[in-house]
Design an enzyme around this catalytic site. Sequence first.
Site, PDB file in Angstrom:
ATOM      1  N   CYS A   1       0.766  -1.286  -0.043  1.00  0.00           N
ATOM      2  CA  CYS A   1       0.088   0.026  -0.168  1.00  0.00           C
ATOM      3  C   CYS A   1       0.990   1.323  -0.062  1.00  0.00           C
ATOM      4  O   CYS A   1       2.054   1.132   0.117  1.00  0.00           O
ATOM      5  CB  CYS A   1      -0.960  -0.087   1.187  1.00  0.00           C
ATOM      6  SG  CYS A   1       0.004   0.104   2.879  1.00  0.00           S
TER       7      CYS A   1
ATOM      8  N   HIS B   1       3.782   1.456  11.052  1.00  0.00           N
ATOM      9  CA  HIS B   1       2.743   1.160  12.114  1.00  0.00           C
ATOM     10  C   HIS B   1       2.644   2.256  12.986  1.00  0.00           C
ATOM     11  O   HIS B   1       1.793   2.425  14.258  1.00  0.00           O
ATOM     12  CB  HIS B   1       3.133  -0.127  13.039  1.00  0.00           C
ATOM     13  CG  HIS B   1       3.221  -1.243  11.932  1.00  0.00           C
ATOM     14  ND1 HIS B   1       4.394  -1.634  11.505  1.00  0.00           N
ATOM     15  CD2 HIS B   1       2.520  -2.243  11.489  1.00  0.00           C
ATOM     16  CE1 HIS B   1       4.191  -2.795  10.559  1.00  0.00           C
ATOM     17  NE2 HIS B   1       2.945  -3.089  11.023  1.00  0.00           N
TER      18      HIS B   1
ATOM     19  N   GLU C   1       0.685  -1.559  15.591  1.00  0.00           N
ATOM     20  CA  GLU C   1      -0.188  -0.400  15.394  1.00  0.00           C
ATOM     21  C   GLU C   1      -1.061  -0.079  16.354  1.00  0.00           C
ATOM     22  O   GLU C   1      -0.974   1.141  16.967  1.00  0.00           O
ATOM     23  CB  GLU C   1      -1.162  -0.486  14.067  1.00  0.00           C
ATOM     24  CG  GLU C   1      -1.671   0.893  13.726  1.00  0.00           C
ATOM     25  CD  GLU C   1      -2.820   0.630  12.713  1.00  0.00           C
ATOM     26  OE1 GLU C   1      -3.977   1.080  13.103  1.00  0.00           O
ATOM     27  OE2 GLU C   1      -2.495   0.083  11.579  1.00  0.00           O
TER      28      GLU C   1
ATOM     29  N   CYS D   1      -8.480   2.034   6.842  1.00  0.00           N
ATOM     30  CA  CYS D   1      -8.127   2.833   5.737  1.00  0.00           C
ATOM     31  C   CYS D   1      -8.609   2.241   4.381  1.00  0.00           C
ATOM     32  O   CYS D   1      -9.142   1.096   4.598  1.00  0.00           O
ATOM     33  CB  CYS D   1      -6.446   2.916   5.435  1.00  0.00           C
ATOM     34  SG  CYS D   1      -5.952   1.329   4.904  1.00  0.00           S
TER      35      CYS D   1
END
Length: 530
Positions: free
Chosen positions: A253, A322, A374, A440
């Site tokens: 990503c 993260h 994260e 996201c």
Amino acid sequence: MEEKFSIAIDGPAGAGKSTIAKKVARTLEFVYVDTGAMYRAMALYMLRQGYTAAEARRDPQAYEAKASAACQDAKISIEYRDGEQVVLLNGENVNSLIRTEEVSEMASVTSAIPAVRTKLVELQQELAMAQDVVMDGRDIGTVVLPKAQVKVYLTASVEVRAKRRYIENVQKQKAGKDVPAADLDPDKISREIADRDYRDMHREISPLKQAEDAALVDSSDMTIDEVAETILNLYASKKGRPQVITAKTAGFCFGVQKAVDAVYGEALRAARDSSAGPINTFGPIIHNEEVVRDLQDKGVGVIETEEEIDAQQGGTIVIRSHGVPKRLYDKISGSGAKCVDTTCTFVKRIHEIVQKESLAGKKIIIIGNHGHAEVEGTKGWSLTPAAVIETAEEARSLSLDPGTPVCVVAQTTFNGEKFEELVAILQKKSYNVSMNNTICNATRERQSEAREIARRADIMIVIGGKSSSNTAKLYEICKKECNRTCFIQTAADLDLKLDGSERLIGITAGASTPNKIIEEVQKDVRRTDF
């Protein structure tokens, strides 16, 4: 002897034929026949015979007669040596000799001679008889390889091809190359492409046209990977093999790409500067063992504790995508090392929400995986103890005073359906809840596309590191839709057992999976020896 396989790709200038042909050939381990290079090799041969472009212009008829006779003794072929395409002229590797201006000028003259074209067509046909080939041009399917098993007419609108050419010229200019102003005029480029199309389609010898049995592929709204996959699936159909569909969203990503690029950039700078000091990432930069090992080979280490931060007096410490708790962020920023913060933009936004809402007195609830980097980082931005909810049981057992103001956020890579399930449970409680779906968009799209492909697939392959949370969720989603779903880290883990009934194999990959690994799996899936 087994018949050799030929893929012929024709189409107008700027449609991406060479790029696609090379990619298809690489995947299938076919020989990509660069017909343009063969014409250049013939031009080099003519120059060596003492002929010049100036002579051809002075007396075209005499030159044509000489060249028509001389070309018969030229033997031109293409093969691969150590992974590199080699153009051979009478047995000599001429790769380094055929890209000069003199050869280019001679090729434009020589290629117009019918006898030369006929000779080169014969040589190209000989190549196709001796080995599996992918060949691109303007008359491959109609003249050179009329019996090719797969024929494609690859096109794109004039507007799209002009835009591609314009972007290419801009990039050349940025790289310091001298680009004429006219080549940066989109309207002029469009006119030139349209004129070129007309000339190619109306030339007397071998005009550009779509062969009757060629598949039309319009690349105007397609990526290179999508076009290549379309052609590879035409090949699969001819061979009686399953179609392969790779998710557009598979692989790195934006946030992961940014983080990985930053670390490789730091490693490159350190390699050039012996005084740069050590480079370490706080925790593995991404959850992919292949990438971490490659970075280690380039001198990038991994630290995991505050003591290791304190011990590093120079060099660079990279904060991964993260993110980290605020306490560690401040410690790294204030250490003697250079701080490179690659925290994902979406993760930073969650940190801002958590910090602001906890300051306002709200109870922070993070829907995510316990212990995930994260989630641990996000907890560290709350001014009051934050709760992590991963399961429906945990959501139901949550007990707070009625009316408690609550702020809910989500791990960016959490399963979207599961998030909605847990939110529904929390909303039934009498809390004053502000809900923030911070999964996201890239994750949502990746999960949705994987689900749709898995519903259609006979076999679904999910690629990613075993410690990658977002890849594990992809596997969980795909497994619900396709019972024959496998989770692999690399092509070496792939152990397909086909029974002949399969019609579609789907592929997706987690956000930490490099494109190189995805391509290796795609290539392996298309093998014919299962």
